[in-house]
Design a protein around this motif. Structure first.
Motif, PDB file in Angstrom:
ATOM      1  N   ARG A 225       0.841  -1.206   0.000  1.00  8.38           N
ATOM      2  CA  ARG A 225       0.000   0.000   0.000  1.00  8.38           C
ATOM      3  C   ARG A 225       0.875   1.254   0.000  1.00  8.38           C
ATOM      4  N   ARG A 226       1.953   1.203   0.772  1.00 12.00           N
ATOM      5  CA  ARG A 226       2.872   2.355   0.808  1.00 12.00           C
ATOM      6  C   ARG A 226       3.508   2.561  -0.558  1.00 12.00           C
ATOM      7  N   SER A 227       3.922   1.465  -1.171  1.00 14.41           N
ATOM      8  CA  SER A 227       4.579   1.562  -2.472  1.00 14.41           C
ATOM      9  C   SER A 227       3.610   2.102  -3.532  1.00 14.41           C
ATOM     10  N   ASN A 228       2.341   1.707  -3.446  1.00  9.95           N
ATOM     11  CA  ASN A 228       1.374   2.156  -4.454  1.00  9.95           C
ATOM     12  C   ASN A 228       0.757   3.509  -4.130  1.00  9.95           C
ATOM     13  N   ALA A 229       1.048   4.021  -2.923  1.00 10.49           N
ATOM     14  CA  ALA A 229       0.489   5.317  -2.522  1.00 10.49           C
ATOM     15  C   ALA A 229       0.960   6.426  -3.457  1.00 10.49           C
ATOM     16  N   ARG A 230       2.084   6.209  -4.158  1.00 11.20           N
ATOM     17  CA  ARG A 230       2.601   7.242  -5.055  1.00 11.20           C
ATOM     18  C   ARG A 230       1.619   7.574  -6.180  1.00 11.20           C
ATOM     19  N   PHE A 231       0.703   6.664  -6.455  1.00 12.73           N
ATOM     20  CA  PHE A 231      -0.274   6.912  -7.525  1.00 12.73           C
ATOM     21  C   PHE A 231      -1.564   7.554  -6.997  1.00 12.73           C
ATOM     22  N   PHE A 232      -1.721   7.603  -5.694  1.00 13.25           N
ATOM     23  CA  PHE A 232      -2.946   8.154  -5.088  1.00 13.25           C
ATOM     24  C   PHE A 232      -2.601   9.456  -4.368  1.00 13.25           C
ATOM     25  N   SER A 233      -3.629  10.250  -4.014  1.00 16.73           N
ATOM     26  CA  SER A 233      -3.286  11.513  -3.339  1.00 16.73           C
ATOM     27  C   SER A 233      -2.823  11.279  -1.904  1.00 16.73           C
ATOM     28  N   SER A 234      -3.244  10.190  -1.282  1.00 14.06           N
ATOM     29  CA  SER A 234      -2.680   9.852   0.035  1.00 14.06           C
ATOM     30  C   SER A 234      -2.816   8.347   0.242  1.00 14.06           C
ATOM     31  N   ILE A 235      -2.063   7.834   1.221  1.00 16.61           N
ATOM     32  CA  ILE A 235      -2.086   6.378   1.453  1.00 16.61           C
ATOM     33  C   ILE A 235      -3.478   5.908   1.882  1.00 16.61           C
ATOM     34  N   ASP A 236      -4.227   6.808   2.516  1.00 14.69           N
ATOM     35  CA  ASP A 236      -5.581   6.433   2.966  1.00 14.69           C
ATOM     36  C   ASP A 236      -6.489   6.077   1.800  1.00 14.69           C
ATOM     37  N   GLU A 237      -6.146   6.587   0.630  1.00 12.22           N
ATOM     38  CA  GLU A 237      -6.996   6.300  -0.527  1.00 12.22           C
ATOM     39  C   GLU A 237      -6.643   4.991  -1.218  1.00 12.22           C
ATOM     40  N   VAL A 238      -5.491   4.407  -0.845  1.00 14.01           N
ATOM     41  CA  VAL A 238      -5.108   3.133  -1.478  1.00 14.01           C
ATOM     42  C   VAL A 238      -6.031   2.048  -0.918  1.00 14.01           C
ATOM     43  N   PRO A 239      -6.716   1.324  -1.798  1.00 15.17           N
ATOM     44  CA  PRO A 239      -7.603   0.265  -1.298  1.00 15.17           C
ATOM     45  C   PRO A 239      -6.849  -0.710  -0.399  1.00 15.17           C
ATOM     46  N   THR A 240      -7.575  -1.323   0.510  1.00 18.83           N
ATOM     47  CA  THR A 240      -6.946  -2.268   1.446  1.00 18.83           C
ATOM     48  C   THR A 240      -6.994  -3.700   0.914  1.00 18.83           C
ATOM     49  N   HIS A 241      -7.873  -3.926  -0.085  1.00 24.61           N
ATOM     50  CA  HIS A 241      -8.044  -5.279  -0.616  1.00 24.61           C
ATOM     51  C   HIS A 241      -7.978  -5.274  -2.143  1.00 24.61           C
ATOM     52  N   ALA A 242      -7.695  -6.427  -2.672  1.00 23.55           N
ATOM     53  CA  ALA A 242      -7.661  -6.569  -4.128  1.00 23.55           C
ATOM     54  C   ALA A 242      -8.104  -7.975  -4.505  1.00 23.55           C
ATOM     55  N   LEU A 243      -8.478  -8.115  -5.776  1.00 22.14           N
ATOM     56  CA  LEU A 243      -8.757  -9.448  -6.319  1.00 22.14           C
ATOM     57  C   LEU A 243      -7.554  -9.801  -7.186  1.00 22.14           C
ATOM     58  N   THR A 244      -7.011 -10.968  -6.990  1.00 19.31           N
ATOM     59  CA  THR A 244      -5.845 -11.335  -7.786  1.00 19.31           C
ATOM     60  C   THR A 244      -5.922 -12.765  -8.299  1.00 19.31           C
ATOM     61  N   MET A 245      -5.432 -12.940  -9.505  1.00 24.19           N
ATOM     62  CA  MET A 245      -5.254 -14.286 -10.034  1.00 24.19           C
ATOM     63  C   MET A 245      -4.350 -15.023  -9.041  1.00 24.19           C
ATOM     64  N   GLY A 246      -4.592 -16.293  -8.856  1.00 23.71           N
ATOM     65  CA  GLY A 246      -3.778 -17.043  -7.903  1.00 23.71           C
ATOM     66  C   GLY A 246      -2.514 -17.597  -8.543  1.00 23.71           C
ATOM     67  N   ILE A 247      -1.739 -18.265  -7.720  1.00 23.40           N
ATOM     68  CA  ILE A 247      -0.477 -18.845  -8.182  1.00 23.40           C
ATOM     69  C   ILE A 247      -0.749 -19.962  -9.200  1.00 23.40           C
ATOM     70  N   GLY A 248      -1.869 -20.682  -9.015  1.00 23.34           N
ATOM     71  CA  GLY A 248      -2.218 -21.743  -9.967  1.00 23.34           C
ATOM     72  C   GLY A 248      -2.494 -21.167 -11.349  1.00 23.34           C
ATOM     73  N   GLY A 249      -3.214 -20.052 -11.387  1.00 25.85           N
ATOM     74  CA  GLY A 249      -3.512 -19.398 -12.667  1.00 25.85           C
ATOM     75  C   GLY A 249      -2.236 -18.960 -13.358  1.00 25.85           C
ATOM     76  N   ILE A 250      -1.340 -18.375 -12.596  1.00 26.92           N
ATOM     77  CA  ILE A 250      -0.078 -17.879 -13.169  1.00 26.92           C
ATOM     78  C   ILE A 250       0.779 -19.056 -13.640  1.00 26.92           C
ATOM     79  N   MET A 251       0.895 -20.087 -12.804  1.00 26.90           N
ATOM     80  CA  MET A 251       1.738 -21.241 -13.153  1.00 26.90           C
ATOM     81  C   MET A 251       1.140 -22.051 -14.302  1.00 26.90           C
ATOM     82  N   GLY A 252      -0.170 -21.877 -14.536  1.00 26.89           N
ATOM     83  CA  GLY A 252      -0.819 -22.583 -15.637  1.00 26.89           C
ATOM     84  C   GLY A 252      -0.506 -21.969 -16.996  1.00 26.89           C
TER      85      GLY A 252
END
Ligand code: PGA
Length: 254
Positions: free
Chosen positions: A162-189
């Protein structure tokens, strides 16, 4: 794992675009797994340039993105759907209906994750998966943890991410706390995986991923078990690998 050394960000981006172009040319209806973040921007720019020259045709290409912030709509300028439209899709002849990004606004995020895995299955799997790497070794938003999560899932973002991605938002508070991500199985597939790394902030994670133990504590380390994983990294990102292995060449077959 094959590691290719690039002089700098521009060289890394050009080499990556070459590999992606080869995929598009060799299989015009390929399924590209795409990534967001600062790292692939230069590669997308190069692809756009070659498309404008008439060298590339995306009309039959299908795509699946790795992840999306939970709670952001595709119109939000920090959403990954927006990023993809802005950096690539709006500038080439890919059909928008053939592009897939998890929906950050789905009321039932778990159901959205299951739907997304279904999309990947229906497409017949991913031909080439592009990846960046987090300073903590994450791929997609698969953060360091105790287990490799197989399918698309909801994650709690680490403070570091979140800290690393805060550079794209006006403040760290605006960085979402959750995300949806492809899993390791999807990537390894994916038939082929292409991980890009640029800058010294990635040097430790890259070394650990390529030469350390395979562990969910360093999610990218799983790529050591992939049959066709290609890493393209610039010299700054390669610093720790160079130092610890003594490798001086351009290609390392690990
Ligand atoms: P970056 O992010 O490309 O913005 O450095 C990579 C990642 O976190 O996967």
């Amino acid at each position: 794992m094959k590691i290719y050394a690039a002089k700098d960000y521009k060289d890394m981006s050009r080499k990556a675009a070459n590999l992606i172009s080869a995929q598009v040319i060799m299989k015009p209806d390929a399924v590209l797994g795409l990534a967001t973040g600062s790292t692939p921007v230069g590669a997308y720019e190069q692809l756009r340039e070659w498309y404008e020259k008439g060298d590339l045709d995306f009309s039959r290409i299908r795509s699946v993105n790795l992840d999306e912030y939970k709670g952001l709509s595709g119109e939000h300028d920090q959403s990954y759907r927006y990023f993809m439209n802005h950096n690539l899709f709006d500038h080439v002849n890919i059909k928008k209906e053939n592009t897939n990004v998890p929906s950050g606004l789905a009321e039932d995020a778990e159901a959205e994750c299951a739907r997304y895995d279904g999309v990947i299955r229906e497409l017949g799997g991913i031909d080439l998966q592009l990846l960046g790497i987090g300073g903590n070794g994450h791929i997609g938003f698969n953060e360091p943890c105790d287990v490799f999560e197989k399918g698309t899932h909801v994650v709690t973002l680490t403070e570091e991410t979140r800290r690393s991605n805060a550079r794209f938002f006006s403040s760290i508070d605006e960085v979402p706390t959750h995300a949806l991500t492809m899993g390791i199985g999807g990537i390894m597939g994916a038939k082929k995986v292409l991980l890009l790394a640029s800058g010294e902030a990635k040097a430790k994670a890259l070394y650990d991923s390529c030469f350390g133990p395979v562990t969910p504590g360093v999610p990218a380390s799983i790529l050591q078990l992939h049959n066709d994983a290609v890493i393209i990294a610039d010299e700054a990102a390669l610093a720790e690998i160079r130092e610890k292995t003594g490798w001086e060449g351009d290609v390392y077959d690990n």
